[in-house]
Design an enzyme around this catalytic site. Structure first.
Site, PDB file in Angstrom:
ATOM      1  N   GLY A  10       0.806  -1.208   0.000  1.00  0.00           N
ATOM      2  CA  GLY A  10       0.000   0.000   0.000  1.00  0.00           C
ATOM      3  C   GLY A  10       0.843   1.263   0.000  1.00  0.00           C
ATOM      4  N   MET A  11       0.164   2.405  -0.035  1.00  0.00           N
ATOM      5  CA  MET A  11       0.860   3.688  -0.155  1.00  0.00           C
ATOM      6  C   MET A  11       1.791   3.942   1.016  1.00  0.00           C
ATOM      7  SD  MET A  11      -0.773   7.434  -0.930  1.00  0.00           S
ATOM      8  CE  MET A  11      -2.023   7.227   0.334  1.00  0.00           C
ATOM      9  N   LEU A  12       1.303   3.763   2.238  1.00  0.00           N
ATOM     10  CA  LEU A  12       2.155   3.984   3.402  1.00  0.00           C
ATOM     11  C   LEU A  12       3.099   2.811   3.627  1.00  0.00           C
ATOM     12  CD1 LEU A  12       3.018   5.643   5.848  1.00  0.00           C
ATOM     13  CD2 LEU A  12       1.133   4.586   7.132  1.00  0.00           C
ATOM     14  N   ASP A  40      -2.404 -12.864   4.880  1.00  0.00           N
ATOM     15  CA  ASP A  40      -3.717 -12.260   5.038  1.00  0.00           C
ATOM     16  C   ASP A  40      -3.910 -12.014   6.530  1.00  0.00           C
ATOM     17  OD1 ASP A  40      -6.403 -11.690   5.383  1.00  0.00           O
ATOM     18  OD2 ASP A  40      -7.134 -13.378   4.201  1.00  0.00           O
ATOM     19  N   ALA A  64      -5.163  -2.468   6.138  1.00  0.00           N
ATOM     20  CA  ALA A  64      -6.489  -2.091   6.621  1.00  0.00           C
ATOM     21  C   ALA A  64      -7.448  -2.008   5.447  1.00  0.00           C
ATOM     22  CB  ALA A  64      -6.443  -0.741   7.340  1.00  0.00           C
ATOM     23  N   THR A  66      -9.520   0.620   3.950  1.00  0.00           N
ATOM     24  CA  THR A  66      -9.475   2.075   4.102  1.00  0.00           C
ATOM     25  C   THR A  66     -10.497   2.821   3.257  1.00  0.00           C
ATOM     26  OG1 THR A  66      -7.760   2.221   2.401  1.00  0.00           O
ATOM     27  CG2 THR A  66      -7.024   2.055   4.701  1.00  0.00           C
ATOM     28  N   THR A 105      -6.245   6.389  12.513  1.00  0.00           N
ATOM     29  CA  THR A 105      -6.802   7.435  11.662  1.00  0.00           C
ATOM     30  C   THR A 105      -7.426   8.585  12.450  1.00  0.00           C
ATOM     31  OG1 THR A 105      -8.565   7.844  10.021  1.00  0.00           O
ATOM     32  CG2 THR A 105      -8.932   6.069  11.566  1.00  0.00           C
ATOM     33  N   TYR A 129     -15.984   2.875   9.297  1.00  0.00           N
ATOM     34  CA  TYR A 129     -14.525   2.883   9.172  1.00  0.00           C
ATOM     35  C   TYR A 129     -13.884   3.363  10.472  1.00  0.00           C
ATOM     36  CZ  TYR A 129      -9.866   4.502   7.873  1.00  0.00           C
ATOM     37  OH  TYR A 129      -8.515   4.725   7.844  1.00  0.00           O
ATOM     38  N   TRP A 154      -5.328  11.835   5.905  1.00  0.00           N
ATOM     39  CA  TRP A 154      -5.290  12.381   4.550  1.00  0.00           C
ATOM     40  C   TRP A 154      -3.937  12.098   3.878  1.00  0.00           C
ATOM     41  CZ3 TRP A 154      -8.007  17.848   4.284  1.00  0.00           C
ATOM     42  CH2 TRP A 154      -9.264  17.773   4.889  1.00  0.00           C
TER      43      TRP A 154
END
Length: 287
Positions: A10-12, A40, A64, A66, A105, A129, A154
């Protein structure tokens, strides 16, 4: 240290994996992509086997569900990933003696405070969420005393699509994207989060932390600054949060500040404008 990362595709997660490797740590990147160690987070047997095979010193739990609106439509899936999956990760961290770093978050807050939330403000999530992520936080606190719960917000970065990518693509295509003008938050560069995680895990100051770039800002103002930095016309259509019809409710003001970073001796996060400028420079250099 041996650092296991969930959601490393993922991005992070990809940013964290890259930064920790650069810092000399042994990284075990897990996830569902073919290039990653298969795991998983909702499969108890698979999680146990991966932990037993690698015996990590630190686990950074980025995986997660998201998609906020998908969580609202499929609450059982949201709790399965964000609560039950986090329970498995935290329990196995405790079992093998690993530090658990759980990414959470700003959506654990309801946005009614009207000013930035610090680590000791009481959560009151509005959406499935937010509730499922808060349930994950509670599981980490209960199951693994040696933990860092890191709330961020964000997110945008080099790996994967994010809000800045959406804005740039639409404007470059000659469109005028609709952007919420009255939702206030803390846009955060993934590179800055990864850098602070490197510092945080060495402090032994366990607990909850807010890791966001400094300064509350609306999505509309953030998009304006992005277009200014890139040199594109500011073709944006402002809209109110009430007009934005979505399945899940959003907190109108979810900007975060950190008290505990300074107390732990970790350098503060930089202002959001500085972080966005570096992101834009990275975009230019990657072309």
């Amino acid at each position: 240290m041996k650092v296991l990362i969930t959601g490393a595709g993922g991005m992070l997660g990809a940013e964290v994996a890259e930064r920790f490797q650069q810092a000399g740590h042994t990284v075990i990147p897990t996830g569902r992509k073919p290039s990653l160690v298969p795991m998983d987070i909702t499969n108890p047997q698979q999680v146990r086997e991966v932990f037993d095979q690698h015996h990590p010193d630190v686990v950074i739990h980025c995986a997660a569900m998201t998609n906020v609106d998908a969580c609202e439509r499929r609450p059982q899936d949201a709790y399965h990933a964000n609560a039950f999956g986090t329970e498995l990760i935290a329990a196995n961290c405790q079992r093998v003696g690993a530090i658990c770093v759980a990414i959470s978050t700003d959506y654990v807050f309801d946005g009614s405070k009207g000013s930035p939330y610090h680590e000791y403000d009481a959560p009151n999530p509005l959406s499935i969420y937010g509730r499922s992520k808060y349930a994950g936080e509670q599981a980490v606190r209960a199951l693994c005393p040696r933990h860092y719960i890191v709330r961020t917000a964000w997110l945008y970065g080099r790996h994967g699509r994010s809000f800045p990518h959406f804005i740039l693509e639409r404007v470059q295509a000659g469109e005028t994207p609709t952007v919420i003008a009255d939702q206030i938050g803390s846009p955060t560069f993934t590179a800055d989060v990864a850098d602070r995680l490197l510092q945080l895990i060495t402090t032994d100051c366990y607990g909850t932390y807010h890791l966001t770039n400094k300064g509350p800002v609306s999505r509309y103002e953030f998009a304006q600054e992005l277009l200014r930095l890139v040199g594109l016309p500011m073709h944006l259509a402002p809209i109110s949060l009430r007009q934005w019809q979505t399945a899940a409710p959003r907190p109108p003001y979810s900007a975060l500040i950190s008290w505990r970073l300074e107390w732990a001796g970790v350098s503060p996060m930089r202002p959001w404008r500085e972080a966005l400028a570096e992101f834009v420079q990275q975009l230019r250099s990657s072309r």
